[in-house]
Design an enzyme around this catalytic site. Structure first.
Site, PDB file in Angstrom:
ATOM      1  N   GLY A  11       2.367  -0.509   5.618  1.00 21.18           N
ATOM      2  CA  GLY A  11       2.697   0.259   6.816  1.00 21.18           C
ATOM      3  C   GLY A  11       1.683   0.185   7.943  1.00 21.18           C
ATOM      4  O   GLY A  11       1.607   1.104   8.756  1.00 21.18           O
ATOM      5  N   SER A  12       0.940  -0.930   8.030  1.00 19.37           N
ATOM      6  CA  SER A  12      -0.049  -0.980   9.122  1.00 19.37           C
ATOM      7  C   SER A  12       0.639  -1.118  10.487  1.00 19.37           C
ATOM      8  O   SER A  12       0.137  -0.595  11.488  1.00 19.37           O
ATOM      9  CB  SER A  12      -1.061  -2.105   8.896  1.00 19.37           C
ATOM     10  N   ASN A  13       1.776  -1.792  10.543  1.00 17.16           N
ATOM     11  CA  ASN A  13       2.500  -1.863  11.817  1.00 17.16           C
ATOM     12  C   ASN A  13       3.065  -0.498  12.197  1.00 17.16           C
ATOM     13  O   ASN A  13       3.065  -0.125  13.372  1.00 17.16           O
ATOM     14  CB  ASN A  13       3.616  -2.912  11.751  1.00 17.16           C
ATOM     15  N   MET A  88      11.133  -4.806   3.192  1.00 16.66           N
ATOM     16  CA  MET A  88      11.372  -6.018   2.414  1.00 16.66           C
ATOM     17  C   MET A  88      12.765  -6.031   1.803  1.00 16.66           C
ATOM     18  O   MET A  88      12.927  -6.254   0.603  1.00 16.66           O
ATOM     19  CB  MET A  88      10.311  -6.150   1.318  1.00 16.66           C
ATOM     20  N   ARG A  89      13.756  -5.772   2.626  1.00 14.88           N
ATOM     21  CA  ARG A  89      15.118  -5.752   2.121  1.00 14.88           C
ATOM     22  C   ARG A  89      16.044  -6.248   3.218  1.00 14.88           C
ATOM     23  O   ARG A  89      15.911  -5.830   4.380  1.00 14.88           O
ATOM     24  CB  ARG A  89      15.478  -4.303   1.773  1.00 14.88           C
ATOM     25  N   LEU A  90      16.961  -7.135   2.839  1.00 11.97           N
ATOM     26  CA  LEU A  90      17.930  -7.615   3.830  1.00 11.97           C
ATOM     27  C   LEU A  90      18.907  -6.492   4.127  1.00 11.97           C
ATOM     28  O   LEU A  90      19.263  -5.711   3.242  1.00 11.97           O
ATOM     29  CB  LEU A  90      18.687  -8.823   3.277  1.00 11.97           C
ATOM     30  N   ASN A 105      12.579  -6.052  14.498  1.00 12.63           N
ATOM     31  CA  ASN A 105      11.742  -6.437  13.357  1.00 12.63           C
ATOM     32  C   ASN A 105      10.536  -7.213  13.873  1.00 12.63           C
ATOM     33  O   ASN A 105      10.611  -7.848  14.921  1.00 12.63           O
ATOM     34  CB  ASN A 105      12.548  -7.329  12.397  1.00 12.63           C
ATOM     35  N   HIS A 107       7.920 -10.257  12.726  1.00  6.60           N
ATOM     36  CA  HIS A 107       7.796 -11.347  11.763  1.00  6.60           C
ATOM     37  C   HIS A 107       6.506 -12.112  12.064  1.00  6.60           C
ATOM     38  O   HIS A 107       6.229 -12.436  13.229  1.00  6.60           O
ATOM     39  CB  HIS A 107       9.019 -12.270  11.865  1.00  6.60           C
TER      40      HIS A 107
HETATM   41  C1  GRF Z   1       3.739  -7.815   8.479  1.00  5.92           C
HETATM   42  O1  GRF Z   1       3.035  -9.031   8.387  1.00  5.92           O
HETATM   43  C2  GRF Z   1       5.059  -8.029   9.200  1.00  5.92           C
HETATM   44  O2  GRF Z   1       5.000  -9.030  10.150  1.00  5.92           O
HETATM   45  C3  GRF Z   1       5.972  -8.439   8.072  1.00  5.92           C
HETATM   46  O3  GRF Z   1       5.559  -7.672   6.965  1.00  5.92           O
HETATM   47  C4  GRF Z   1       4.186  -7.317   7.115  1.00  5.92           C
HETATM   48  C5  GRF Z   1       4.138  -5.823   7.022  1.00  5.92           C
HETATM   49  O4  GRF Z   1       2.816  -5.341   7.046  1.00  5.92           O
HETATM   50  N1  GRF Z   1       7.357  -8.224   8.437  1.00  5.92           N
HETATM   51  P1  GRF Z   1       2.561  -3.797   7.233  1.00  5.92           P
HETATM   52  O5  GRF Z   1       3.292  -3.081   6.104  1.00  5.92           O
HETATM   53  O6  GRF Z   1       3.071  -3.397   8.584  1.00  5.92           O
HETATM   54  O7  GRF Z   1       1.067  -3.620   7.109  1.00  5.92           O
END
Ligand code: GRF
Length: 192
Positions: A11-13, A88-90, A105, A107
């Site tokens: 969850g860093s984003n 991590m799920r479609l 999203n 990526h």
């Molecule tokens: C990130 O690299 C993002 O680009 C990808 O999954 C990772 C998630 O990292 N979709 P975080 O959980 O946000 O730290």
């Protein structure tokens, strides 16, 4: 505008989005944080900030059924924009259709290059000299929706897949809040 965050892990984003909201650089509210992994570290952060969380276990649940539960939560919480942050799920076609042009999203590659898992390692192994990250709308394909914004990083001779991933992640944290602001601006325009 109300954001719904979907995550599965660290969850860093999500934390970067939270900080941007707190500082006022992103004018939005985090309505809820939903995880399909009940012990995702990202949820711990959300709880510590007093945000509303939903910990659902997707293991063994049919995609369409699971997504209906998520959709119900998003609707109940009047979410305008769904932000996938390491989810991590479609998504089922029904989900994508219900929130068409309202799901974004991030990526860790310069799409359309290196979609799918382990994008940073894919890019590193390929030997690219410029790598980066992309924020895009989500459609029915794999990392294939319309691009909102991108940021690049240079791959230096001393880089490893790990150092490259760290450099990309730094850019992700800067890019995602800005791209969400762009998506919200587009949304407001289309509604007015
Ligand atoms: C990130 O690299 C993002 O680009 C990808 O999954 C990772 C998630 O990292 N979709 P975080 O959980 O946000 O730290």
């Amino acid at each position: 505008m109300r954001l719904g965050i979907l995550l599965s892990g660290r969850g860093s984003n999500f934390q970067a989005i939270y900080r941007a909201v707190e500082s006022g650089s992103l004018q939005a509210e985090i309505a809820c944080v939903i995880s399909n992994v009940p012990d995702a570290p990202g949820l711990t952060f959300a709880v510590s900030k007093g945000l509303q969380i939903f910990a659902l276990d997707s293991k063994g649940v049919k995609r369409v059924d699971f997504d209906r539960r998520v959709l119900e939560i998003l609707r109940t919480n009047k979410v305008d924009l769904v932000c996938l942050a390491g989810y991590m799920r479609l998504l089922s076609p029904e989900f994508v259709d219900a929130y068409r042009n309202r799901i974004v999203n991030i990526h860790p590659s310069l799409l359309p290059a290196f979609p799918g898992l382990d994008a940073q390692t894919q890019a590193f192994d390929y030997g690219v000299k410029i790598a980066g990250c992309t924020v895009h709308y989500v459609d029915e394909g794999l990392d294939s929706g319309k691009i909102i914004a991108q940021a690049s990083v240079e791959v230096l001779p001393e880089d490893t897949a790990q150092t490259l991933s760290a450099k990309i992640l730094e850019q992700e944290h800067l890019l995602y809040p800005k791209a969400i602001a762009m998506a919200l601006a587009t949304l407001s325009k289309s509604e007015s």
